[in-house]
Design an enzyme around this catalytic site. Structure first.
Site, PDB file in Angstrom:
ATOM      1  CG  HIS A 196      -5.827   1.837   6.738  1.00 39.60           C
ATOM      2  ND1 HIS A 196      -5.825   0.514   6.329  1.00 39.60           N
ATOM      3  CD2 HIS A 196      -6.988   2.007   7.427  1.00 39.60           C
ATOM      4  CE1 HIS A 196      -6.928  -0.079   6.743  1.00 39.60           C
ATOM      5  NE2 HIS A 196      -7.656   0.805   7.407  1.00 39.60           N
TER       6      HIS A 196
ATOM      7  NE  ARG B   9      -2.169   0.759   3.852  1.00 38.67           N
ATOM      8  CZ  ARG B   9      -1.492   1.474   4.754  1.00 38.67           C
ATOM      9  NH1 ARG B   9      -1.126   2.721   4.500  1.00 38.67           N
ATOM     10  NH2 ARG B   9      -1.136   0.941   5.902  1.00 38.67           N
TER      11      ARG B   9
ATOM     12  CE1 TYR C 119       1.739   2.807   8.306  1.00 41.92           C
ATOM     13  CE2 TYR C 119       0.503   4.469   9.517  1.00 41.92           C
ATOM     14  CZ  TYR C 119       0.630   3.638   8.438  1.00 41.92           C
ATOM     15  OH  TYR C 119      -0.338   3.628   7.453  1.00 41.92           O
TER      16      TYR C 119
END
Length: 359
Positions: free
Chosen positions: A260, A256, A269
């Site tokens: 998200h 990805r 992150y």
């Protein structure tokens, strides 16, 4: 049994060179110039839908959007393996699959704009609407597949979900039921490496595909950025389902590249170096390099892809901006198939509230 390949199935390398894999290449030996170009066009359009919807959300025209950037090969490759009567049970990220199933761009955003409970007619396109409850579609797909089997329908169902969903009990229950009753369902896991901010290494200590082996379900890992390889393994799994062979599990290893959802900040992150590594494996660039190597690329086709993607994006944008707010009372429509006392009571209370009267 699990696939014997030590590494994920791959038919096209990132530089566009083909990989010698006699068994899996045979599954796509009919894929020539027209199909390869069609897959490329669909991948470009899927990305354009994604970037346009992301822009609409940033401009306040959508409440939320779940980007698919980087996962185009997994979605388009698998969608091209489906037959018209096969049924798709999606999560919330499969806009590319929806486009391949014939869903018009105008019907992709109503749910995300917050004006409807759904986007398109599921029966018309043989594809469910975006499912926000993580993993629930695995059970739905299994139940539908088993019912179709009992009725003698020679179809397959496919359930799309991410790596994070494999930690949900719904997926475990679906795998158990499908294995026990030989339901003709394909479990298609898009392992994009991140379940929101949780890396895949904390989702599973072993390859996710191996989880299916414990249920007695054949499984395979595939390079999810290789559209041709995804098409091959999905064709194989769907054919097995249609012929009465039972369920299969595919783990498409992809990435990805965006957030998200548009409410997420992935820079908190993951590192820029990790993102750059996967940009070098971009699925659209890979298929383009294959077309170039095999003399199937020219400026006219490049222009066709640009025009087509812009046209679809314009349709999506204009339709989204034209969507009117629904009557507030429509909130209670289509919740149950038949009248329901609780819904009727809530409808009355909400009507009174709107009129400025406390219930």
């Amino acid at each position: 049994m699990p696939d014997k390949n030590t590494y994920p199935v791959q038919l096209v390398q990132p530089d566009g060179r083909r990989v010698f894999d006699r068994a899996h290449s045979a599954l796509v030996e009919d894929v020539g110039r027209d199909r390869l170009r069609a897959m490329y066009l669909d991948m470009v359009v899927a990305r354009r839908i994604d970037t346009e919807a992301t822009a609409l959300q940033r401009q306040g025209q959508l409440g939320l959007w779940p980007p698919l950037l980087g996962q185009e090969a997994a979605q388009i490759g698998s969608a091209h393996a489906l037959l018209p009567d096969d049924y798709v049970f999606c999560s919330y990220r499969e806009a590319g699959v929806a486009y391949c199933r014939g869903v018009p761009p105008e019907q992709i955003t109503p749910l995300w704009r917050g004006i409807a409970h759904s986007c398109w007619d599921a029966d018309e396109y043989k594809m469910t609407n975006p499912a926000i409850v993580v993993g629930a579609q695995g059970l739905h797909a299994t139940g539908y597949a088993y019912a179709a089997h009992l009725e003698g329908a020679e179809i397959a169902t496919i359930a799309y979900f991410g790596d994070g969903a494999t930690s949900q009990g719904d997926i475990a229950e679906a795998l158990g039921f499908a294995a026990s009753w030989s339901a003709p369902v394909v479990f298609f896991c898009q392992n994009n490496h991140w379940a929101i901010s949780a890396p895949v290494r904390v989702q599973s200590a072993t390859p996710i595909a191996q989880r299916a082996v414990g249920y007695g379900i054949p499984s395979v890992q595939v390079d999810g950025n290789d559209a041709l390889a995804v098409l091959a393994v999905t064709r194989q799994a769907l054919a097995r389902a249609r012929s009465g062979g039972g369920p299969s599990f595919i783990e498409a290893i992809t990435y990805r590249m965006g957030p998200h959802t548009t409410s997420d900040d992935p820079t908190r992150y993951r590192t820029a170096a990790e993102l750059e590594l996967w940009r070098q494996r971009d699925p659209i660039d890979r298929l383009r390099r294959l077309l170039e190597r095999e003399g199937l690329w020219d400026s006219d086709f490049e222009q066709e892809a640009a025009v087509k993607s812009d046209e679809v994006a314009a349709r999506l944008r204009s339709a989204t901006l034209a969507m009117a707010d629904p009557d507030p009372m429509e909130l209670f429509d289509h919740v149950y198939a038949t009248p329901h006392r609780l819904i009727e009571a809530e409808r009355g209370e909400y009507a009174a509230y709107l009129e400025g009267v406390r219930p």
